[in-house]
Design an enzyme around this catalytic site. Sequence first.
Site, PDB file in Angstrom:
ATOM      1  N   HIS A 177       0.833  -1.209   0.000  1.00  0.00           N
ATOM      2  CA  HIS A 177       0.000   0.000   0.000  1.00  0.00           C
ATOM      3  C   HIS A 177       0.872   1.266   0.000  1.00  0.00           C
ATOM      4  CE1 HIS A 177      -3.944  -1.983   0.898  1.00  0.00           C
ATOM      5  NE2 HIS A 177      -3.152  -2.893   1.421  1.00  0.00           N
ATOM      6  N   ASN A 250     -10.307  -2.677   2.758  1.00  0.00           N
ATOM      7  CA  ASN A 250     -10.029  -2.681   1.326  1.00  0.00           C
ATOM      8  C   ASN A 250     -11.314  -2.423   0.561  1.00  0.00           C
ATOM      9  OD1 ASN A 250      -7.272  -3.197   1.459  1.00  0.00           O
ATOM     10  ND2 ASN A 250      -7.495  -5.404   1.254  1.00  0.00           N
TER      11      ASN A 250
END
Length: 812
Positions: A177, A250
Site C-alpha cells: 500500500h 479494502n
Amino acid sequence: MSKTTKPGAAKSAPAKKTSAKSAARNTDSGPAHLDAPGAGDALAEKMAQTGALAAAMPYNANKAREHGFANGVEPQPGATAEPASRVPLASTVSEQNGTEKTGSVAPEGVNATIEPLDRVRVDSAGQMLTTNQGVRIADNQNSLKFGVRGPALLEDFILREKITHFDHERIPERIVHARGSGAHGFFECYEPLTQYTKAAPFKEAGKITPVFVRFSTVQGERGSKDTARDVRGFAVKFYTDEGNWDLVGNNMPVFFIQDAMKFPDLVHAVKPEPHHQMPQAASAHDTFWDFVSLMPESTHMLMWVMSDRAIPRSYATMQGFGVHSFRLVNDAGESVFVKFHWTPKAGTHSLVWDEAVKISGADPDYHRRDLWERIESGAYPEYELGLQIFTEEQAAQFSFDILDATKIIPEELVPLVPVGRLVLNRNPDNFFAETEQVAFCTAHVVPGIDFSNDPLLAGRIHSYVDTQITRLGGPNFHEIPINAPVAQVHNNQRDGFHRQAIPRGRVAYEPNSLAGGCPFQAGAAQGFVSVPARLQATEEQAKVRAKPEKFADHYTQARLFYESQSPVEQTHIANAFRFELSKVTVPAIRERTVSMLRNASEQLARQVAMGLGMELPDPMPLALAEPAAPEVTRSPALSLLARPGDSPLPGRKVALLVGPGVEGESVAKVQAALLARGVVARLVGPRIGPMATLDGNTLEADASLENEPGFLFDGLVLPDGEEAVAALAQDGHTLEFIKDQFRHCKPILAIGAARGLLAKAGLPASMDKSQEQGGTGLFMVDADLLDEAVVAFIDALAKHRHFGREMDPPLL
Ligand code: HEM
C-alpha cells in the site's frame, strides 16, 4: 510538676524547620520522619506533601483483585490518592520560572501533544527565510566561498544544514500500500447504536467524529500509477473521544489468504520479480499466478481482482469493507459479530481495462487528482457505513466460517443496517506530513469494538505497528500530529527517538504512590476490556497449527460472485483472466489456474482457455469433497450495477471539443447545463488559448487534445460549426479522442456538422440513434433539438457506461 518550659523544647521547632529545609535541599538522602505539610519553604513543602501522598497509600489495595477470571472480564479502576496540591507531582519547583520558550507550568491533567493540528500548521506569508535554528538567512543563492572564484568553505553551516536535511528527506515507503492518497473528513452517526456497542462514534444521533482516510493500491511503489489492476486500500482513522479507532479495510470484502502465515509469501509473489524488478504495479506475471494457483483459497478473491472492482473510476465510486468479522460490545459486555461496509453515494463505477492502461500513461495520478479536485470543488466524496450484525449462534449455522477472510456473508443472508455517513471535505495541507506519515493499525480499537479469532486479522494486529517502527523511525510515531488522538494520552511510556511529550513529574511506573497512583488503570467501566467469549470449538483446548474444516471450501463463494455478475461484468472477468494469464510465461501455471477456475465456473474456465488457445485441463482436485450447501446461490448486491448511486454526476468530467469557428452559443449552453449538475465541463482545443467562434466572439480552450486525451473524460460533446469541425477533422488526435470515447462506452453528443466527425472516426452508421433511442449513449442532433439532447446526454452520463456497444475485440 514545674510549669517551666522544658529546656530545649522552645528551641527545637526552629531547629527542626531548619533541618527539614536542609533535608529538602538534598536529592540523595532524607530524614527518618517528615513534618506535616505547611511547615516551611517551597522545597520543604514539596517534600512534606510528597511524604503525605505516599503515606496515603500504605499498600497496593488493588493487588488482591488482580487474580482470577472475574478480574479478567471486569478489571477495577486503579487505586489513587489525592495530593494536597499540584506540588508533589512536579518534576521541579523551578517550573514556575517561565520564559517565552518554556511557557508556564503544564496545565493540570493535560497532554498538549494531542491539541488540534493548528498547533503545528505553518504559514510563511510575509516571513523571512530562516535556518532550522530560526536564524534569518541573508543570502539563499550562494554558498560561502573563499573569494568570489575561490573554494567553498566547510564553515558554511547554512549550506550544510540545507543539504543535510535534503539528504534525509525520504523515508522508507510502506512495504505494501505504498501508493496512496488521503483526505480529512467526518463520520456522522444516524441513530444511537448503544444496543450493540458502546463505541464512541455510535453513541448519539448526529454525533460527529473527525476522520482521516487513506486510499491506496497494494502492489506498486510510492510513485506507481493509480490505475493498476489491484485491490484498493480504504483505511479510516476515527479520532474518537475515547481514542483512535482504525478501520483498515479494502475495496473488496475478501482476501487472497486465510492465515497471516502466508502474507509475506503472497506479497513476495505479487511484487515485481526479484531478479529484474519487473513488472511494476501489476499482478500479470509468473510469480503471482504461480503462487495463487497453488493456493486455491485465493479463487474467490481472484474473481474480485479480475473484475472491474480492481480498476475503480474514482476513490469516490468504490465500496470499502473491513473484510474480517469483528465484534461490537455494549455497556453490559454483551457482544455480537459485525462486518463493516462503506457504500459510496456516487455509486460504484469503474474504468474499463483499455482505458485504465491508457490513463496510467497520460495521468498516473488519476485517482489522486480526482480525489483532490472533488474536495477542492465541493463535490465531497461521501459513503454510508452499513453493518452486518449477527450472533455467535447464527455464525455457527452458516455454511461457511465467519473467521475465514476468503468468505463474505451474503447481504441476502444478513442485510446491511445503515448506521452513519462518512464525508471527505478537507484536503491535507501537506502530503508528507499527513498522508505519508499517517499510521493505521488494525490493533487500534476503542471500547465497544473487538476482534474475532480470524487468523489473518491476528497477524495484522501485530504487523502494522511493527513495520511503522522502521518506516517512521522509532516508537514515538503516535505523537506525529496526524497520528495523535484527540482523546487524552497518559501513560508511563517514555523516551525513544523523536519524543515530543515533556512529562511533568518523576513517576513513570505503576503502581506508584508518589504521583497519587496516577495515571491509574481505568477499570472495566471506562477502559478497554477484551471480550472473553470465543467461538466454541473442541480444538480450543490444544495448541495447533491447523485450519477449521469449512476453510477448505475454496470455490462455492467464487461461483456465487461470478454468477451474481451481469453478463458484461462476466465478460470483463474472463477478459482480465485472459490478459493476465497471457502475460505468464510458463504454460503449466496457466493450466493450473484454469483447472482451478473449472471448480468455480465451467463457463468461465472455457472462455479463458479459449482466449489463451489452450485445451481445457482437468479440474483441480477439491480440498473438501462435499462442501456444505450454500444459503445463497445468487447475490445481486455483488454486481457493480446494483449501486448506481444517488449523486453520480458531481466530479465527472466532460470534454467539449472546440476549434476556430465553433458555434459558441451551444458550447456555452451545454457547459452551463453540465456545471449546474456538478459536472466539470472543459473546453478542449487543438491547442490551449483563445478560439474565435462563429458569431465573432472568443472562447478560451483550457486543455488541448495533446495534454488531455479523450480517455481522461467521462463524456464527449462535439459542438456545431463547419469551420471548427473541418479543423478538428484534420487533427489525428480528434479521431483518437472520439474512438476512445466510443470504445470505452461513454456518452457522446454530436451537434449539427459535428456528426461528420463521428463518421470520419469510423463509428458505424448503425449506431446513429436519436436521443429517443439513447440506449447506446450516442446522441446526434441538429442544433434546434439541443435542449432535449443535453438532458438525455446528462442522463446517459449519470448511467456511466453504455456497454451495449462494447465488442471484443473492439470495433474501433
Ligand atoms: C496478514 C495479513 C496482512 C498483513 C500482515 C498486512 C500488513 C500490512 C503492512 C505491513 C502495511 C503497511 C503499513 C504501514 O507501513 O503503515 C499494510 C498496509 C495496509 N493494509 Fe495490510 N496486511 C494484511 C492484510 C490486509 C488485509 C486483509 C487488508 C484489508 C482488509 C489490508 C489492508 C491494508 C491497508 C488499507 C493498508 C494501507 C494503510 C495505509 O493507507 O497506510 N491488509 N498492511
